[in-house]
Structures are given as structure tokens and as C-alpha cells.
Design an enzyme around this catalytic site. Structure first.
Site, short mmCIF file in Angstrom:
data_model
loop_
_atom_site.label_atom_id
_atom_site.label_comp_id
_atom_site.label_asym_id
_atom_site.label_seq_id
_atom_site.Cartn_x
_atom_site.Cartn_y
_atom_site.Cartn_z
CG LEU A 1 14.14 26.04 -15.93
CD1 LEU A 1 14.60 27.37 -15.35
CD2 LEU A 1 15.34 25.12 -16.10
CB THR B 1 3.66 19.66 -13.46
OG1 THR B 1 3.77 20.67 -12.47
CG2 THR B 1 2.53 18.71 -13.10
CG ASN C 1 3.78 29.31 -17.94
OD1 ASN C 1 3.22 28.25 -18.21
ND2 ASN C 1 3.97 29.73 -16.68
CG MET D 1 4.71 26.46 -20.40
SD MET D 1 5.28 26.98 -22.03
CE MET D 1 6.29 25.58 -22.48
CG PHE E 1 0.39 20.27 -16.19
CD1 PHE E 1 1.09 21.29 -15.60
CD2 PHE E 1 -0.63 19.69 -15.46
CE1 PHE E 1 0.78 21.74 -14.32
CE2 PHE E 1 -0.95 20.12 -14.18
CZ PHE E 1 -0.25 21.17 -13.60
CB SER F 1 -0.90 24.82 -13.17
OG SER F 1 -0.86 25.33 -14.49
CG ASN G 1 -1.13 27.90 -17.65
OD1 ASN G 1 -1.83 28.89 -17.85
ND2 ASN G 1 0.12 27.97 -17.23
CB THR G 2 -4.54 21.96 -16.24
OG1 THR G 2 -3.23 21.66 -16.74
CG2 THR G 2 -5.43 20.74 -16.40
CE LYS H 1 4.69 26.04 -7.44
NZ LYS H 1 5.79 25.84 -8.42
CG ASN I 1 1.77 27.40 -9.77
OD1 ASN I 1 2.35 27.90 -10.72
ND2 ASN I 1 1.44 26.11 -9.74
CB THR I 2 1.96 31.58 -12.32
OG1 THR I 2 1.00 30.58 -12.70
CG2 THR I 2 3.36 31.09 -12.68
CE1 TYR J 1 11.37 28.98 -15.75
CE2 TYR J 1 9.52 27.74 -14.94
CZ TYR J 1 10.32 28.16 -15.99
OH TYR J 1 10.05 27.74 -17.26
#
Length: 343
Positions: A66, A88, A113, A115, A117, A180, A182-183, A222, A251-252, A323
Site C-alpha cells: 500500500l 516492496t 494488481n 504493479m 515493484f 509476488s 508480478n516480477t 513472505k 501474498n496474492t 490491504y
């Protein structure tokens, strides 16, 4: 106290999610500077919990993601959290993935999301933390660290060590984010060989940092909700082997079963909110069965009520983090969860 968030939410939900996110945080900053938050936000009753040598004023924290750069610490701290997790953050600044990269799924009380990082780099974040009154007054702040997208996965450990060295002096605890989606390839770090290499590097680096600063800062890991029981057990064993102090679950998720047919349901990224609740609880239960009381678990994922927070604790968590629930419920959720856990 009047809960104004239900009145504001329809307007915020009419905006692009990332735009609404930024407007909300900037508005909270202004309200905090004017002294308004303490007047309008009911603070949870004191309910201190001591874990890993840290005393948390109450067991409800803010999850990472957030406030990625620590720009809103004082405003978020005024909402009544027992602790904040920032990040992060990565060693170098990076813009993250192209926009749009955040999507609401209101029918599922969920968010997707990707995003990636996005952050101003670890040094900028450390400067923000140092400037905050919350930190200066002894508030509990965890720093969540990751690797840069441009760093090959085989060199990931060097990024995590660099980030840990940068945040070590100011962090109450440090979270290693390997989950995550997303990376690219990041979740490969949850596999045995790569995780062993990473944790070994972090262990050696922390020993040196402990000698330098005269204090051993807690190190958390995490993990994702998409692991099978064998993977969870393996990770639990490695946590103990390398002296990790706590684990954050979860995490997600990359699963989409709960949002099939919904607008944005097939967007790439991590799904959070109500659909991840049961998977997160399962990971917590499985970790608890493997770890017993050897190290604490922090539960996050799908908490939208005090009842959901209590489910996490009943499953084996010692603390919880919020979150996505804040997006749907507003700051009242913090006090509600704290009351449920105190009761």
C-alpha cells in the site's frame, strides 16, 4: 464516531484504481498534518503482543504494497495499526509494469494488481522512514525487500542482500518477498535449491550486520498461497535451518477460479481480497502443523471483517495484516479486527 468511508467509496470506485489509491493516500496525509485523523479515527484498545523481540501495540498491521516508498507513514500510523510494513523496495528505482496495472472486482470483493515493484529505490525509502514521526517515536515498521526486474534470477540473492544492508539500521524487521507474481521468475525462489541459496546468503549477511550494529534484526519470509503441502513443508524446514524468525502467509494468488466470468477476472497479476482467504488460511494451517510454536506466522489475505481476522489466528497466525480489505471497508476495518482479536 461517524464512518464516512461508505459515502466516499462510490466516488473513489468511479476513478481509476491507481488514481484513487494516490488520491486517498494524499488526502490522508493532509488530514494527518491538520490533526484531523486522530479526531475522526477511533483508535483500537491497547493489546500488545511480543514476537521476535518486538512489542506490537496491537496485532493488526498494514501489509506491504500500500505504501511502497514510505511516503505516507505518519498518516497510516494514525489509523490505528499496530505496525506498518513498507515496500516492496528494490536496490535501484524502477517504474514497475505499464499502466493500467490495478483492477477492482467489486462483486468478488477483490483486486488484481500487476504493479511490478514500482518504487523509488531503497535509499529513498530509508530517507522517508527516517523523516517520519511514527518511526522517530518508536512505531514498529517492517521493510519489505525484493529484487529489481532487470536482475537475473540467478543473481537475486545479491539484490536482497544489498536491500537488507540498506534497511537494516532503520527496520524493526525485514521481510524477504519471494512471492509476488508480478516480477518475472520471482516465485522460482520458493523452490528448494534457489531458496537455500538465498537464505544462506541472507544468513551470512545478517550475521555481519548484527556485528556491525550490535543488534540482530528479525528476518521474515513472505510466501505465496499457491504452494502445495509438500512445498510448504519444505519451506518450513528451511526457515528453521537458516534461522528465519517468522513467516508471512500469504501474498496474492495467480488462481482465477473465484473470479471466472467477472469483468477484469482474467487480467494478469496477483489476485487479492476475499477470494484468497481460504487458500491463505490453508497455508497458515499447514505451516502451523509443520512448525508448531517454533516460529510465528503472520496471516494476510482476504481479511474483510473481524471474523476473517480471527479465522487467521485460529488457523495459527499470531498477527494479521490488511490491504485489500481496506479498499472495500475503509479504516473501520482496523478497529474491528483489533477488537475481534482482543475479544
Amino acid at each position: 464516531m461517524i464512518d464516512s468511508y461508505p459515502l466516499l467509496r462510490p466516488w473513489l470506485f468511479s476513478l481509476d484504481p491507481e488514481q484513487a489509491h494516490n488520491i486517498t493516500l494524499n488526502s490522508l496525509d493532509r488530514a494527518e498534518r491538520l490533526g484531523l485523523l486522530r479526531c475522526f479515527i477511533k483508535q483500537p484498545a491497547a493489546d500488545p503482543r511480543t514476537l521476535c523481540g518486538i512489542t506490537f501495540p496491537n496485532p493488526v498491521g498494514l501489509a506491504a504494497g500500500l505504501d511502497k516508498d514510505g511516503k505516507h507513514i505518519d498518516a497510516l500510523g494514525a489509523l490505528g495499526f499496530g505496525f506498518l510494513e513498507i515496500g516492496t523496495v528494490t536496490p535501484k528505482p524502477q517504474p514497475g509494469n505499464p499502466k493500467p496495472r490495478m483492477f477492482r472486482l467489486p462483486k468478488a470483493q477483490a483486486i488484481i494488481n500487476r504493479m511490478g515493484f514500482n518504487n523509488d529505490g531503497v535509499d529513498a525509502c530509508v530517507a522517508q522512514v527516517r523523516q517520519s514521526q511514527y518511526w522517530q517515536n518508536g512505531g514498529v515498521i517492517g521493510l519489505n525487500i525484493g529484487k529489481n526486474a532487470s536482475t537475473p534470477i540467478e543473481n537475486a540473492a545479491s539484490d536482497y542482500v544489498t536491500a537488507m544492508e540498506a534497511v537494516y539500521e532503520i527496520a524493526s524487521y525485514i521481510t524477504v518477498n519471494i512471492s509476488s507474481p508480478n516480477t518475472q521468475n520471482l516465485r522460482a525462489l520458493q523452490g528448494e535449491e534457489m531458496l537455500r541459496t538465498l537464505l544462506g546468503s541472507l544468513h551470512l549477511a545478517r550475521e555481519a550486520l548484527s556485528d556491525r550494529y550490535g543488534i540482530r534484526k528479525p528476518l521474515f519470509l513472505k510466501i505465496a498461497p499457491d504452494l502445495d503441502n509438500t512445498d510448504i513443508k519444505l519451506i518450513a524446514d528451511l526457515l528453521l535451518e537458516f534461522g528465519i524468525d517468522a513467516i508471512i502467509a500469504t501474498n496474492t494468488t495467480i488462481a482465477r477460479d473465484a473470479v471466472q466470468g467477472l469483468e477484469f477476472g482474467q487480467e494478469a497479476g496477483g489476485l487479492s481480497g476475499a477470494p484468497v482467504r481460504l487458500a491463505s488460511n490453508h497455508v497458515i494451517e499447514t505451516l502451523k502443523a509443520s512448525l508448531g510454536n517454533a516460529l510465528p506466522i503472520i496471516g494476510v489475505g482476504g481479511i474483510l471483517s473481524g471474523k476473517d481476522a480471527k479465522e487467521k489466528v485460529d488457523a495459527g497466525a499470531s498477527l494479521v495484516q490488511l490491504y485489500s480489505g481496506l479498499i472495500y471497508r475503509g479504516p473501520k476495518l482496523i478497529t474491528e479486527c483489533a477488537a475481534a482479536l482482543k475479544a
